[in-house]
Design a protein around this motif. Structure first.
Motif, PDB file in Angstrom:
ATOM      1  N   CYS A 252       0.807  -1.228   0.000  1.00  0.00           N
ATOM      2  CA  CYS A 252       0.000   0.000   0.000  1.00  0.00           C
ATOM      3  C   CYS A 252       0.837   1.273   0.000  1.00  0.00           C
ATOM      4  N   SER A 256      -1.252   5.546  -3.403  1.00  0.00           N
ATOM      5  CA  SER A 256      -1.655   6.939  -3.600  1.00  0.00           C
ATOM      6  C   SER A 256      -0.919   7.561  -4.781  1.00  0.00           C
ATOM      7  N   ASP A 257       0.366   7.325  -4.869  1.00  0.00           N
ATOM      8  CA  ASP A 257       1.207   7.892  -5.915  1.00  0.00           C
ATOM      9  C   ASP A 257       0.853   7.327  -7.284  1.00  0.00           C
ATOM     10  N   SER A 318       1.200  11.226   0.312  1.00  0.00           N
ATOM     11  CA  SER A 318      -0.250  11.343   0.477  1.00  0.00           C
ATOM     12  C   SER A 318      -0.677  12.807   0.484  1.00  0.00           C
ATOM     13  N   ASN A 321      -1.216  15.033  -2.788  1.00  0.00           N
ATOM     14  CA  ASN A 321      -2.463  14.889  -3.528  1.00  0.00           C
ATOM     15  C   ASN A 321      -3.453  15.993  -3.162  1.00  0.00           C
ATOM     16  N   ALA A 406      -7.326   9.927  -3.505  1.00  0.00           N
ATOM     17  CA  ALA A 406      -5.947   9.441  -3.617  1.00  0.00           C
ATOM     18  C   ALA A 406      -5.166   9.737  -2.348  1.00  0.00           C
ATOM     19  N   ALA A 407      -5.395  10.923  -1.763  1.00  0.00           N
ATOM     20  CA  ALA A 407      -4.734  11.266  -0.500  1.00  0.00           C
ATOM     21  C   ALA A 407      -5.185  10.330   0.613  1.00  0.00           C
ATOM     22  N   LEU A 409      -6.216   7.297   0.348  1.00  0.00           N
ATOM     23  CA  LEU A 409      -5.663   5.968   0.144  1.00  0.00           C
ATOM     24  C   LEU A 409      -4.226   5.852   0.655  1.00  0.00           C
ATOM     25  N   GLY A 410      -3.588   6.987   0.901  1.00  0.00           N
ATOM     26  CA  GLY A 410      -2.242   6.966   1.463  1.00  0.00           C
ATOM     27  C   GLY A 410      -2.216   6.851   2.972  1.00  0.00           C
TER      28      GLY A 410
END
Length: 437
Positions: A252, A256-257, A318, A321, A406-407, A409-410
């Motif tokens: 994981c 995000s990236d 993260s 984003n 996306a942020a 998910l980090g």
């Protein structure tokens, strides 16, 4: 103790044939990557395809994440004619270069709007050939020269790879801006074919075959066990209950990236930036920021260790984003884009250095290549899979909300990084108490 060399002798190694060859092979390895990823998404955006369709094309990148599946075959299969002519490693490199050049040339004559399926097929051909080339070049580099040359060859290879990312990113965008996408991909295909000459003049590597064989019966079973089962068993034996935590962190850390990267060029184009603007700011300027971030990451890891910088990298990747989400809400200008790209590429360079050091620390000396290949596959596979849905998310929620997701998910990577830091500090404390007693 190795004999100390003069500065001139140390520098002269970079002019040696093996090092120069590895630079060129680095260019060959890095060239196709963006041409089937972010550069391709820019072409598809201008061709009028939906973000949902563009997101799905990012699944082509999964090919790089599963190359461990056929990596053992590169050690075993002998390509007719080419094997006798140039040897086992260069024969696979040459075949892969032909696949890359041919695939790019085929892509260049297709219309994405009307021949999308065929374009996607040849993008897979390029990605598969590229991933196979990576396997062969990694083996060739290790087998080509003695240990005292490996650092210089690795540095040359990485530099060549980075140069190729500029060519396949900014270079292709410049050509497409002033000529056409067709000429851009034909130019990249010509360069891929040109690099065949380097492989031809390169020296033969000394290949040490493993003792196990693919003979019927117990030989094949023993080989399969040693190749696939033993590296996993060794990892589980060394880390026990922490193994799942580590694999979760590996899987994981870059989600995000990677998810954000699939929609980057469509985002810039839909904001109104030209291909030249994107090339100048995100590729050329961004390249410098990535190098600076990598240098900073290496310095900080050396000073403070891997675990703390791993945490900082997770937070930064993260968090950047959120800057992209902000960028989607303001009038587009190059200064704002430059600020966001500076933060993103600095963070990415720092994070990847810490993460590579983390992955390297996990491997056993007996299974270094196999375990690192497995970790690198786990590292990219989840992100590549979910990035296929990135366009669907953008079409459903818009770019601003997509970057917020996306942020988010980090966040698991941040939590797992801090938990890893805590476990390392706890283990260090136990060791210090043991040493004191």
């Amino acid at each position: 103790m190795p004999q100390e060399q003069s500065w001139w002798a140390a520098l002269s190694v970079y002019a040696s044939k093996p090092v120069l060859v590895l630079f060129a092979l680095g260019v060959s390895a890095g060239l196709p990557f963006l041409l089937v990823f972010s550069t391709l998404t820019a072409w598809l955006t201008e061709a009028g395809l939906t973000n949902t369709t563009i997101g799905f094309i990012s699944w082509v990148g999964i090919t790089y994440s599963i190359k461990i599946i056929w990596a053992p075959l590169v050690d075993r299969i002998r390509i007719p004619v080419l094997h006798r002519w140039v040897g086992p490693r260069r024969s696979f490199i040459m075949l892969a270069q032909l696949g890359i050049g041919g695939g790019l040339l085929a892509m260049s004559v297709l219309n994405p709007a009307t021949e999308f399926e065929l374009l996607a097929f040849f993008a897979v051909v390029v990605a598969f050939s590229s991933a196979t080339q990576d396997i062969a070049i990694d083996a060739y580099r290790i087998e080509l020269a003695e240990d005292n040359m490996q650092a210089a060859m690795s540095a040359a290879y990485v530099f060549g790879y980075r140069v190729a990312l500029l060519i396949g990113g900014a270079g292709a965008l410049y050509i497409a801006e002033f000529f056409s996408w067709q000429i851009a991909y034909q130019s990249m295909a010509a360069l891929a074919f040109l690099l065949l000459g380097v492989t031809l003049i390169a020296d033969q590597a000394t290949v040490h075959r493993p003792s196990t064989t693919l003979a019927p019966g117990s030989g094949a079973v023993a080989w399969l066990t040693h190749t696939v089962v033993d590296p996993f068993a060794d990892f589980l034996r060394r880390y026990r209950y922490q193994a799942l935590l580590i694999l979760a962190l590996v899987g994981c850390y870059r989600i995000s990236d990677i998810i954000m990267g699939a929609m980057a060029n469509p985002f810039y184009l839909q904001l109104g930036f030209s291909k030249t603007d994107i090339a100048n700011v995100t590729k050329v300027f961004g390249f410098g920021m990535t190098i600076l971030g990598s240098f900073l990451g290496g310095l900080l890891v050396t000073r403070y260790g891997v675990a703390p910088i791993l945490c900082i990298g997770a937070i930064c990747v993260s968090g950047t984003n959120l800057l992209f989400s902000w960028l989607s809400t303001v009038p587009p200008d190059l200064l704002s884009l430059g600020i966001v790209i500076s933060a993103d590429n600095l963070s990415g360079g720092l994070a990847i250095v810490a993460f590579i050091a983390f992955l390297s620390s996990l491997t056993s000396s007996e299974y270094t290549a196999t375990q690192y290949a497995l970790f690198s596959s786990i590292m990219t596979l989840p992100g590549k899979f979910f990035s296929g849905y990135s366009g669907l998310m953008v079409d459903s929620w818009g770019f601003g909300n997509f970057f917020l997701l996306a942020a988010a998910l980090g966040v698991p990577a941040i939590g797992l990084s801090f938990y890893w830091l805590w476990t390392q500090r706890a283990q260090d404390g136990v060791r210090n108490v043991a040493n004191e007693t």
